[in-house]
Write a protein that holds these residues in place. Structure first.
Motif, PDB file in Angstrom:
ATOM      1  N   TYR A   1       1.552  57.216 108.037  1.00 24.59           N
ATOM      2  CA  TYR A   1       0.422  56.720 107.264  1.00 24.59           C
ATOM      3  C   TYR A   1      -0.052  55.373 107.810  1.00 24.59           C
ATOM      4  O   TYR A   1      -1.255  55.154 107.993  1.00 24.59           O
ATOM      5  N   ALA A   2       0.902  54.480 108.083  1.00 24.81           N
ATOM      6  CA  ALA A   2       0.543  53.158 108.607  1.00 24.81           C
ATOM      7  C   ALA A   2      -0.164  53.288 109.954  1.00 24.81           C
ATOM      8  O   ALA A   2      -1.168  52.614 110.200  1.00 24.81           O
ATOM      9  N   LEU A   3       0.320  54.172 110.826  1.00 22.08           N
ATOM     10  CA  LEU A   3      -0.327  54.384 112.125  1.00 22.08           C
ATOM     11  C   LEU A   3      -1.738  54.933 111.927  1.00 22.08           C
ATOM     12  O   LEU A   3      -2.680  54.505 112.601  1.00 22.08           O
ATOM     13  N   ALA A   4      -1.899  55.843 110.984  1.00 21.46           N
ATOM     14  CA  ALA A   4      -3.233  56.395 110.711  1.00 21.46           C
ATOM     15  C   ALA A   4      -4.189  55.300 110.243  1.00 21.46           C
ATOM     16  O   ALA A   4      -5.377  55.317 110.580  1.00 21.46           O
ATOM     17  N   GLN A   5      -3.678  54.340 109.488  1.00 18.76           N
ATOM     18  CA  GLN A   5      -4.523  53.259 108.988  1.00 18.76           C
ATOM     19  C   GLN A   5      -5.005  52.339 110.100  1.00 18.76           C
ATOM     20  O   GLN A   5      -6.133  51.853 110.066  1.00 18.76           O
ATOM     21  N   ILE A   6      -4.148  52.090 111.096  1.00 22.46           N
ATOM     22  CA  ILE A   6      -4.544  51.175 112.170  1.00 22.46           C
ATOM     23  C   ILE A   6      -5.190  51.898 113.350  1.00 22.46           C
ATOM     24  O   ILE A   6      -5.793  51.261 114.198  1.00 22.46           O
ATOM     25  N   GLY A   7      -5.053  53.227 113.399  1.00 26.61           N
ATOM     26  CA  GLY A   7      -5.690  53.993 114.466  1.00 26.61           C
ATOM     27  C   GLY A   7      -4.842  54.105 115.715  1.00 26.61           C
ATOM     28  O   GLY A   7      -4.553  55.187 116.182  1.00 26.61           O
TER      29      GLY A   7
ATOM     30  N   MET B   1       4.645  50.660 124.362  1.00 28.54           N
ATOM     31  CA  MET B   1       3.982  51.921 124.072  1.00 28.54           C
ATOM     32  C   MET B   1       2.996  51.719 122.925  1.00 28.54           C
ATOM     33  O   MET B   1       3.328  51.134 121.895  1.00 28.54           O
ATOM     34  N   HIS B   2       1.774  52.187 123.138  1.00 27.94           N
ATOM     35  CA  HIS B   2       0.732  52.156 122.103  1.00 27.94           C
ATOM     36  C   HIS B   2       0.542  53.594 121.640  1.00 27.94           C
ATOM     37  O   HIS B   2       0.114  54.452 122.414  1.00 27.94           O
ATOM     38  N   TYR B   3       0.875  53.842 120.382  1.00 35.66           N
ATOM     39  CA  TYR B   3       0.826  55.188 119.808  1.00 35.66           C
ATOM     40  C   TYR B   3      -0.499  55.433 119.107  1.00 35.66           C
ATOM     41  O   TYR B   3      -1.128  54.507 118.597  1.00 35.66           O
ATOM     42  N   ASN B   4      -0.898  56.707 119.045  1.00 37.00           N
ATOM     43  CA  ASN B   4      -2.035  57.103 118.228  1.00 37.00           C
ATOM     44  C   ASN B   4      -1.855  58.548 117.808  1.00 37.00           C
ATOM     45  O   ASN B   4      -1.025  59.275 118.344  1.00 37.00           O
ATOM     46  N   LEU B   5      -2.643  58.955 116.851  1.00 35.78           N
ATOM     47  CA  LEU B   5      -2.553  60.311 116.307  1.00 35.78           C
ATOM     48  C   LEU B   5      -3.465  61.282 117.040  1.00 35.78           C
ATOM     49  O   LEU B   5      -3.634  62.409 116.630  1.00 35.78           O
ATOM     50  N   SER B   6      -4.062  60.821 118.114  1.00 39.08           N
ATOM     51  CA  SER B   6      -4.936  61.618 118.986  1.00 39.08           C
ATOM     52  C   SER B   6      -6.094  62.264 118.242  1.00 39.08           C
ATOM     53  O   SER B   6      -6.493  63.372 118.548  1.00 39.08           O
ATOM     54  N   LYS B   7      -6.613  61.559 117.266  1.00 40.72           N
ATOM     55  CA  LYS B   7      -7.804  62.052 116.595  1.00 40.72           C
ATOM     56  C   LYS B   7      -8.992  61.904 117.539  1.00 40.72           C
ATOM     57  O   LYS B   7      -9.081  60.949 118.296  1.00 40.72           O
ATOM     58  N   ILE B   8      -9.906  62.835 117.479  1.00 39.01           N
ATOM     59  CA  ILE B   8     -11.121  62.736 118.286  1.00 39.01           C
ATOM     60  C   ILE B   8     -12.085  61.828 117.536  1.00 39.01           C
ATOM     61  O   ILE B   8     -12.480  62.122 116.418  1.00 39.01           O
ATOM     62  N   THR B   9     -12.411  60.706 118.167  1.00 40.77           N
ATOM     63  CA  THR B   9     -13.290  59.749 117.504  1.00 40.77           C
ATOM     64  C   THR B   9     -14.660  59.668 118.158  1.00 40.77           C
ATOM     65  O   THR B   9     -15.547  59.013 117.662  1.00 40.77           O
ATOM     66  N   GLU B  10     -14.829  60.349 119.299  1.00 40.65           N
ATOM     67  CA  GLU B  10     -16.123  60.362 119.968  1.00 40.65           C
ATOM     68  C   GLU B  10     -16.476  61.804 120.296  1.00 40.65           C
ATOM     69  O   GLU B  10     -15.617  62.600 120.655  1.00 40.65           O
ATOM     70  N   ALA B  11     -17.728  62.123 120.199  1.00 45.43           N
ATOM     71  CA  ALA B  11     -18.179  63.476 120.525  1.00 45.43           C
ATOM     72  C   ALA B  11     -17.980  63.745 122.011  1.00 45.43           C
ATOM     73  O   ALA B  11     -18.137  62.856 122.849  1.00 45.43           O
ATOM     74  N   ASN B  12     -17.647  64.977 122.321  1.00 47.95           N
ATOM     75  CA  ASN B  12     -17.483  65.387 123.711  1.00 47.95           C
ATOM     76  C   ASN B  12     -18.867  65.582 124.308  1.00 47.95           C
ATOM     77  O   ASN B  12     -19.655  66.391 123.835  1.00 47.95           O
ATOM     78  N   ASP B  13     -19.170  64.825 125.368  1.00 44.55           N
ATOM     79  CA  ASP B  13     -20.501  64.964 125.989  1.00 44.55           C
ATOM     80  C   ASP B  13     -20.415  65.650 127.349  1.00 44.55           C
ATOM     81  O   ASP B  13     -21.374  65.682 128.093  1.00 44.55           O
ATOM     82  N   GLY B  14     -19.256  66.224 127.653  1.00 43.11           N
ATOM     83  CA  GLY B  14     -19.086  66.926 128.930  1.00 43.11           C
ATOM     84  C   GLY B  14     -19.688  68.314 128.879  1.00 43.11           C
ATOM     85  O   GLY B  14     -19.984  68.857 127.819  1.00 43.11           O
ATOM     86  N   SER B  15     -19.871  68.900 130.042  1.00 41.99           N
ATOM     87  CA  SER B  15     -20.400  70.265 130.072  1.00 41.99           C
ATOM     88  C   SER B  15     -19.249  71.241 130.269  1.00 41.99           C
ATOM     89  O   SER B  15     -18.159  70.884 130.704  1.00 41.99           O
ATOM     90  N   THR B  16     -19.508  72.497 129.964  1.00 37.90           N
ATOM     91  CA  THR B  16     -18.490  73.522 130.121  1.00 37.90           C
ATOM     92  C   THR B  16     -18.539  74.153 131.497  1.00 37.90           C
ATOM     93  O   THR B  16     -17.675  74.918 131.861  1.00 37.90           O
ATOM     94  N   GLY B  17     -19.580  73.861 132.245  1.00 39.69           N
ATOM     95  CA  GLY B  17     -19.728  74.426 133.573  1.00 39.69           C
ATOM     96  C   GLY B  17     -20.391  75.790 133.563  1.00 39.69           C
ATOM     97  O   GLY B  17     -20.522  76.440 134.588  1.00 39.69           O
TER      98      GLY B  17
END
Length: 106
Positions: free
Chosen positions: A33-39, A88-104
């Protein structure tokens, strides 16, 4: 040590992120929970957030436990992390930015 299918599923199930902080919860859930709060942050950052959430909680035992919990979750692939300046800097690997890449397939 070989795990049964059920033991494996329990050991490597997706991480549950508590919706609120509960002083009666497990240390693992409090740390998540604490990690989720700080990102994103180091074990020390998580401990600082825990102290904010529950003043007086942090002691030598809790410090060691939180560091172990975060390292174990990282080793199991349940947390993401990257090393910066020897920490070590931990995160919950939430996607915070939209994917702007192409699929090819354009």
């Amino acid at each position: 040590m070989k795990l049964s299918d059920e033991e494996f599923r329990e050991e490597y199930k997706p991480l549950h992120i508590p919706s609120h902080f509960d002083v009666q919860d497990t240390q693992q859930n409090k740390a998540i929970y604490a990690l989720a709060q700080i990102g994103e942050g180091t074990a020390d950052s998580v401990l600082k957030e825990l102290e904010t959430l529950q003043p007086g909680i942090v002691n030598e035992q809790v410090t060691a436990l939180v560091k172990t919990i975060l390292a174990d979750l990282f080793d199991k692939g349940l947390l993401k992390g990257k090393e910066h300046n020897g920490q070590m800097h931990y995160n919950l690997s939430k996607i915070t930015e939209a994917n702007d890449g192409s699929t090819g397939h354009e």
